[in-house]
Design a protein around this motif. Structure first.
Motif, short mmCIF file in Angstrom:
data_model
loop_
_atom_site.label_atom_id
_atom_site.label_comp_id
_atom_site.label_asym_id
_atom_site.label_seq_id
_atom_site.Cartn_x
_atom_site.Cartn_y
_atom_site.Cartn_z
N LYS A 21 -98.56 -2.00 93.47
CA LYS A 21 -98.81 -0.77 92.72
C LYS A 21 -97.64 -0.52 91.78
CE LYS A 21 -101.73 1.94 95.77
NZ LYS A 21 -101.84 3.16 96.59
N VAL A 22 -97.99 -0.35 90.49
CA VAL A 22 -96.92 -0.08 89.53
C VAL A 22 -97.06 1.35 89.06
CG1 VAL A 22 -95.93 -0.73 87.32
CG2 VAL A 22 -96.88 -2.49 88.83
N TYR A 23 -95.98 2.15 89.21
CA TYR A 23 -96.01 3.54 88.75
C TYR A 23 -95.54 3.59 87.31
CZ TYR A 23 -97.15 5.55 93.24
OH TYR A 23 -97.82 5.89 94.38
N ALA A 24 -96.48 3.75 86.37
CA ALA A 24 -96.09 3.87 84.96
C ALA A 24 -95.55 5.28 84.72
CB ALA A 24 -97.29 3.61 84.06
N LEU A 25 -96.18 6.24 85.37
CA LEU A 25 -95.67 7.62 85.31
C LEU A 25 -95.57 8.10 86.75
CD1 LEU A 25 -97.78 9.22 82.42
CD2 LEU A 25 -95.34 8.61 82.36
N ALA A 26 -94.45 8.74 87.07
CA ALA A 26 -94.27 9.14 88.46
C ALA A 26 -93.97 10.62 88.53
CB ALA A 26 -93.14 8.32 89.09
N GLY A 27 -94.91 11.43 88.15
CA GLY A 27 -94.74 12.87 88.25
C GLY A 27 -93.98 13.43 87.05
N VAL A 28 -94.71 13.67 85.96
CA VAL A 28 -94.05 14.18 84.76
C VAL A 28 -94.52 15.62 84.48
CG1 VAL A 28 -93.86 13.92 82.25
CG2 VAL A 28 -93.76 11.90 83.73
N ASP A 29 -93.57 16.52 84.41
CA ASP A 29 -93.86 17.91 84.00
C ASP A 29 -93.28 18.08 82.62
OD1 ASP A 29 -94.93 18.56 86.53
OD2 ASP A 29 -92.87 18.71 87.31
N LEU A 30 -94.09 18.59 81.70
CA LEU A 30 -93.65 18.59 80.31
C LEU A 30 -94.36 19.68 79.54
CD1 LEU A 30 -92.36 16.67 77.98
CD2 LEU A 30 -94.69 15.80 77.80
N ALA A 31 -93.67 20.25 78.57
CA ALA A 31 -94.33 21.17 77.65
C ALA A 31 -93.94 20.76 76.24
CB ALA A 31 -93.89 22.60 77.91
N LEU A 32 -94.93 20.72 75.36
CA LEU A 32 -94.64 20.41 73.94
C LEU A 32 -95.10 21.61 73.13
CD1 LEU A 32 -95.86 16.70 73.73
CD2 LEU A 32 -93.50 17.52 73.81
N TYR A 33 -94.34 21.88 72.05
CA TYR A 33 -94.60 23.12 71.32
C TYR A 33 -95.21 22.85 69.96
CZ TYR A 33 -91.59 24.69 75.04
OH TYR A 33 -91.09 24.92 76.27
N LYS A 34 -95.95 23.86 69.49
CA LYS A 34 -96.61 23.75 68.19
C LYS A 34 -95.61 23.51 67.08
CE LYS A 34 -101.09 25.85 68.43
NZ LYS A 34 -101.72 27.14 68.68
N SER A 35 -95.97 22.66 66.14
CA SER A 35 -95.18 22.36 64.94
C SER A 35 -93.86 21.65 65.23
CB SER A 35 -94.91 23.62 64.12
OG SER A 35 -96.11 24.25 63.80
N GLU A 36 -93.67 21.26 66.47
CA GLU A 36 -92.42 20.60 66.83
C GLU A 36 -92.53 19.10 66.56
OE1 GLU A 36 -89.70 21.11 70.79
OE2 GLU A 36 -91.71 20.32 71.02
N LEU A 37 -91.41 18.49 66.15
CA LEU A 37 -91.36 17.04 66.04
C LEU A 37 -90.53 16.55 67.23
CD1 LEU A 37 -90.76 15.02 62.79
CD2 LEU A 37 -90.03 14.19 65.01
N THR A 38 -91.21 15.89 68.18
CA THR A 38 -90.54 15.46 69.39
C THR A 38 -90.40 13.95 69.39
OG1 THR A 38 -91.71 17.25 70.48
CG2 THR A 38 -90.57 15.68 71.91
N VAL A 39 -89.27 13.47 69.81
CA VAL A 39 -89.11 12.02 69.96
C VAL A 39 -89.04 11.71 71.44
CG1 VAL A 39 -87.49 10.12 69.68
CG2 VAL A 39 -88.05 11.57 67.73
N LEU A 40 -89.88 10.76 71.89
CA LEU A 40 -89.79 10.30 73.27
C LEU A 40 -89.01 9.00 73.25
CD1 LEU A 40 -93.45 10.78 74.61
CD2 LEU A 40 -91.63 12.46 74.40
N LEU A 41 -87.93 8.97 73.99
CA LEU A 41 -87.02 7.84 73.91
C LEU A 41 -86.92 7.18 75.28
CD1 LEU A 41 -85.34 6.93 71.45
CD2 LEU A 41 -83.40 8.12 72.44
N GLY A 42 -86.81 5.89 75.30
CA GLY A 42 -86.64 5.23 76.58
C GLY A 42 -86.91 3.75 76.45
N PRO A 43 -86.44 2.97 77.41
CA PRO A 43 -86.64 1.53 77.35
C PRO A 43 -88.12 1.16 77.55
CG PRO A 43 -85.65 2.14 79.44
CD PRO A 43 -85.71 3.39 78.63
#
Lengths: 235, 787
Positions: A21-43
């Motif tokens: 079993k491979v956990y690609a996501l392991a419990g993510v809590d997140l909020a994104l806001y209107k008109s925001e430019l968000t960068v998701l960074l990671g290997p």
């Protein structure tokens, strides 16, 4: 703080290959806001793309819940997700994913044909600076141009959200910057919520907010007090 | 036009060679369906219309001489609607400018009104004046063959009286759609004509005043012919009535019926094969397209296209192929139907142009074509619709290869890596390899099925014309004559050898089964007309026994050693129980044979003959014909050499056309299957093969993998193709066999090799075309693409 457009509660995504079993996501809590430019960074393999796919309605989470504004996407039917993508989401991919047998204009028309309130394909191409290359086929364009067609295609439906998976990943620095300029322009001009996945750390400097991923979890969230213009970014 | 439809058209344009290769196979199915169903409908509907309009009779009977006063009684038979009594006879004709004799079948034309039944359709001129004794109308094909027009004359030897007859009109008759003379095996409109003359003239010529010798009846709708036939036989019995028969035994209708059934068989067997292959090809190509366009499908879904829209998009691509195939099929089918119609026009004499394929047949063939391709594409299109968008955006996982016993075997054999790649790919997709192989097997089978007919007909010709019937000609007599005639015949100019033969119509019964057939009798050791057993050795029928053809025996369900009842309809009209001594194979007609002496003994008569078989000195043929024209007792001459020539000419002509069509079809199937399979191989393996090239493999070595795999599949297909071909040949031989003829199952190894050569050659050609693409492979570009 502005209105929340995306909210997730403990989403996990598990891929089962045989007995592993491979956990690609392991419990993510997140909020994104209107008109925001968000960068998701990671290997690579940290779960960014999986999250983007779930937010974009391309995939279901194994567990947890996802909301787009007041609509819960978690258990939405295939048909519901199709409509959601059609009406609200624009995608930009690393490998452009243009249909090779269609010209730039026709690639954009793929979207304008089915979206409820699209802008003309020509206008979208003008916005990305390709007004003069509309009748060229993908094979006749450079990588940066192809990616800009992909962006034109994504924004032509006037989406509320623009999801970009490694938009500069296949481009050199100069062309990459041009593409980023377009993204920021769209974000500012239309207030389109924009999420950019990258593993290029420099790009974070143009974002309102940067979310760091590690092993399927958010390891850190940082707000940028001083944003840079794409032209000031080099890598 | 929507952008997604643009994509559809451009995809189609990019795939056009593959699409056309499939479309051509589909076109074959559509064309054959169109031709066979169209011709089937046209023939059966026209026959029905012609029979109704010209009141073709339901029951037919001949007698020696029955009084007209019998007619009211016949009309009283339950189920009889109307009756037509006629005078019928045969005469040797002397046609101006023709040295050879011709035979005329003379029928009386009623004096007062037009005939009640079998009404001849006047094409030119008028019917004969009832008072005239020399006016006649003739069947149009006979007139055309001799260039006769109303006003022309010829002479006929009517019961010993040579008479000059004047043609006043030409006609066609529902009784003679297929016109074949007595004793002949093929229609010959120059040598055999139908002649209608006034009743008065016919009665005078055949001594039939106040009498008739031929009667036809029509029945009330829904009435079965059997009870009427029985009642009619009872009434005619005292007047030399030969057993009455229904339409199934009427020569012209029986031949027409056999042809119609053959068309039905063709419509049922062939088109499904072509539709099946094109469905398979579409499915193969569509699966590959969907694999290649995985990320595009993911993209379309990401953009918001629904599953249904995506499914439809790919179904429409298959639909375009179908449209091209159906279009080509319609064009080819129309041409094929026209050429078939021309062939029918040669054999069958219909008054109106009927060979029109109705629109619904076009529509049905088109729908069938679209349905099969859609079915073929359905699975792939559904797969496209079901692809989860997130998964679709990822490159597909590499195919799983597992080690198996076969790998160990390959390792032990120390095969080259490229050969291992070929074998492993075949085993990795066994179903696909098997189906590809089956497609090619059907191509092989198609050639075998076509060329089998060559051998079957050669066998028929050899058996019928060179082994069984070796005479140059048969002389026919109006009625049986004492065998002493043989001496007279031997004295005719040019006659080298003469042998006697006796024919009697009879009903053969075994239990509740019965069959009408001619019983032939000849002397033991006869050399010209022989009965042969299955090994081709002459059989002398032992006195006291009867030899049957195997098909006749099958009808009667009788084995050698069992007794059958033989009710003779001619001669003394007696019934005997006779033991079946042997069964023989026979390709033409249903045969029953007895010993000459024994038959004459049964009839308690001095030996009599119905025909004399002769061999001739070719240089004296003209002299012989000149004498025969003046010899009243001879009513006909059947020239076997003419028959042989016309039979061979006809079949050769048809066979050349048919073989070319089938071989073209086989080549099309092969190209369709091989080209598509090789293109798919190439697209799946482009990276792999390019890597090999980068590693230092030469072009030849790399193309060996591609071409080698295709040719291996083609080789595996051969034995399957032989088996399927033999089975189709078997089906054809059993389906096309009727009372009139039998198609022997001849399986000739040379034909099998030929079929294999054609298919292997076409397969190699198509694989080599794809190989050219391999040679042009841009190594860098291939390695850069994402998949």
């Amino acid at each position: 703080m502005a209105d929340i457009i995306f909210r997730t509660e403990g989403i996990t995504k598990v891929y089962e290959t045989g007995e592993v079993k491979v956990y690609a996501l392991a419990g993510v809590d997140l909020a994104l806001y209107k008109s925001e430019l968000t960068v998701l960074l990671g290997p690579s393999g940290s779960g960014k793309s999986t999250l983007l796919n779930i937010l974009g309605g391309l995939d279901h989470a194994t567990d947890g819940r996802v909301w787009f504004e007041d609509t819960e996407l978690t258990d939405m039917s295939d048909r519901g997700l199709t409509k959601y993508r059609r009406d609200h989401v624009g995608f930009v991919f690393q490998f452009y994913n243009l249909v090779p047998s269609l010209t730039a204009r026709e690639n954009v028309q793929l979207v304008t044909d089915v979206a409820p309130d699209p802008m003309p394909a020509e206008e979208a191409l003008d916005l990305v600076g390709l007004g003069k290359r509309m009748d060229h086929f993908p094979s006749e364009m450079s990588g940066g141009e192809q990616q800009r067609v992909a962006i034109a295609r994504a924004i032509a439906k006037r989406p509320q959200i623009l999801l970009c998976d490694e938009p500069t990943g296949a481009l050199d620095s100069t062309t990459g910057v041009q593409v980023l300029e377009v993204l920021r322009d769209i974000n500012e001009r239309f207030g389109t919520t924009t999420v950019v996945i990258t593993h290029n750390a420099e790009i974070q400097r143009m974002a309102h907010r940067v979310i760091f991923f590690q092993d399927g979890k958010i390891s850190e969230t940082r707000e940028n007090k001083d944003r840079l213009a794409p032209s000031e970014i080099v890598w | 036009m929507q952008a997604i439809d643009q994509k559809l058209l451009r995809d189609f344009k990019r795939l056009w060679v593959q699409a056309v290769a499939i479309a051509l196979v589909l076109a074959c199915g559509v064309a054959i369906l169109l031709t066979s169903v169209g011709m089937y409908n046209a023939l059966s509907e026209t026959r029905l219309a012609y029979y109704e309009r010209n009141r073709f009779a339901d029951v037919f009977a001949e007698t020696t001489r029955a009084p007209l006063s019998l007619l009211p009684e016949i009309a009283q038979i339950d189920g009889v609607q109307s009756i037509e009594a006629r005078i019928s006879g045969f005469a040797i004709l002397d046609i101006p400018g023709r040295t050879r004799t011709a035979v005329g079948h003379i029928l009386s034309y009623p004096e007062t009104a037009e005939p009640v039944l079998n009404v001849p359709l006047l094409l030119s001129g008028r019917f004969p004046d009832p008072a005239s004794t020399d006016e006649v109308v003739v069947n149009a094909p006979f007139a055309q063959e001799h260039g006769f027009a109303p006003g022309d004359t010829f002479s006929a030897n009517l019961e010993g009286q040579k008479r000059e007859l004047v043609i006043v009109g030409t006609v066609l008759s529902p009784e003679f759609i297929y016109t074949i003379g007595p004793g002949a095996l093929m229609p010959d409109n120059a040598a055999f004509g139908i002649i209608w003359m006034s009743e008065r003239a016919a009665a005078a010529a055949f001594d039939m005043t106040g009498a008739f010798n031929n009667i036809t009846l029509s029945l009330t709708a829904g009435f079965r012919p059997e009870p009427v036939i029985d009642a009619l036989d009872t009434l005619l019995e005292p007047f030399g009535g030969r057993r009455a028969y229904d339409r199934a035994t009427q020569v012209s209708d029986a031949f027409l019926d056999a042809e119609i059934n053959q068309l039905k068989g063709m419509a049922a067997i062939l088109p499904p094969i072509f539709f099946g292959i094109s469905g398979f090809l579409v499915s193969m190509v569509m699966s590959r397209i969907i694999t290649l366009e995985r990320s595009e499908i993911g993209l379309l879904k990401a953009i918001g296209y629904s599953n249904t829209e995506i499914c439809l998009h790919y179904l429409m691509l298959a639909g375009l192929i179908a449209v091209v195939g159906v279009g080509l099929g319609w064009i080819a089918g129309t041409a094929l139907a026209q050429s078939t119609a021309r062939q029918y026009a040669e054999f069958f004499d219909f008054p109106y142009v009927i060979f029109r394929v109705s629109y619904w047949v076009y529509a049905a063939a088109g729908l069938a074509g679209i349905a099969t391709t859609s079915l073929g594409a359905a699975q792939a299109a559904m797969k496209a619709a079901r692809l989860a968008p997130a998964v679709a955006m990822q490159p597909p996982a590499p195919p799983r290869f597992k080690r198996s016993l076969i790998d160990d075997a390959m390792a032990r054999m120390r095969l080259a890596q490229s050969t291992v790649m070929i074998l492993r790919s075949l085993l990795r997709w066994p179903l696909r390899s098997f189906l590809t192989s089956m497609g090619l097997a059907l191509a092989v089978a198609s050639v075998i099925a076509a060329t089998f007919i060559n051998d079957a007909l050669d066998e028929i010709v050899e058996r019928a014309f060179f082994q069984t019937n070796r005479q140059d000609a048969m002389l026919l007599f109006a009625e049986d004559v004492p065998e002493a005639v043989l001496e007279d015949v031997r004295n005719l100019p040019g006659v080298l050898q003469a042998e006697s033969q006796q024919f009697h119509a009879a009903i053969l019964r075994h239990g509740y089964l019965s069959k009408r057939s001619a019983v032939e009798a000849r002397r033991a050791g006869t050399d010209l007309s022989r009965v042969l057993d299955s090994d081709g050795l002459p059989v002398d029928v032992p006195p006291g026994g009867i030899v049957l053809s195997d098909r006749l025996a099958a009808h009667l369900d009788v084995q050698p050693g069992e007794k059958i009842e033989v009710a003779f309809l001619t001669g003394k009209r007696e019934t005997f129980d006779i033991t079946v001594t042997e069964l023989v194979g026979l390709h033409f007609g249903l045969g029953a044979y007895m010993d000459f002496e024994y038959m004459n003994a049964l009839f308690r008569q001095a030996p009599r003959v119905s025909t004399v078989n002769v061999t001739l000195d070719e240089n004296e043929t003209d002299a012989l014909h000149a004498v025969i024209k003046e010899t009243p007792r001879i009513t006909g001459i059947v020239e076997m050499n003419e028959n042989r020539r016309s039979f061979q000419e006809t079949i050769e002509e048809n066979i050349v056309v048919m073989n070319s069509i089938y071989i073209a079809v086989a080549v099309l199937i092969t190209i369709g299957v091989t080209y598509n399979a090789a293109r798919i191989q190439l697209s799946e393996r482009a990276r792999e093969l390019a890597s090999l090239r980068i590693l230092g493999f030469g072009r030849g070595e790399v193309s060996y993998i591609l071409v080698g795999e295709m040719m291996l599949i083609a080789l595996v297909a051969q034995p399957f193709g032989w088996a399927i071909g033999a089975y189709i040949a078997f089906l054809m031989s059993s389906n096309f066999t009727s009372d009139l003829y039998q198609i022997p199952l001849v399986l000739n190894p040379a034909r099998f090799s030929f079929a294999s050569l054609v298919v292997l050659g076409a397969a190699l050609g198509s694989a080599l075309i794809v190989r050219r693409r391999l040679d042009r492979l841009d190594l860098v570009a291939v390695m850069k693409t994402r998949e």
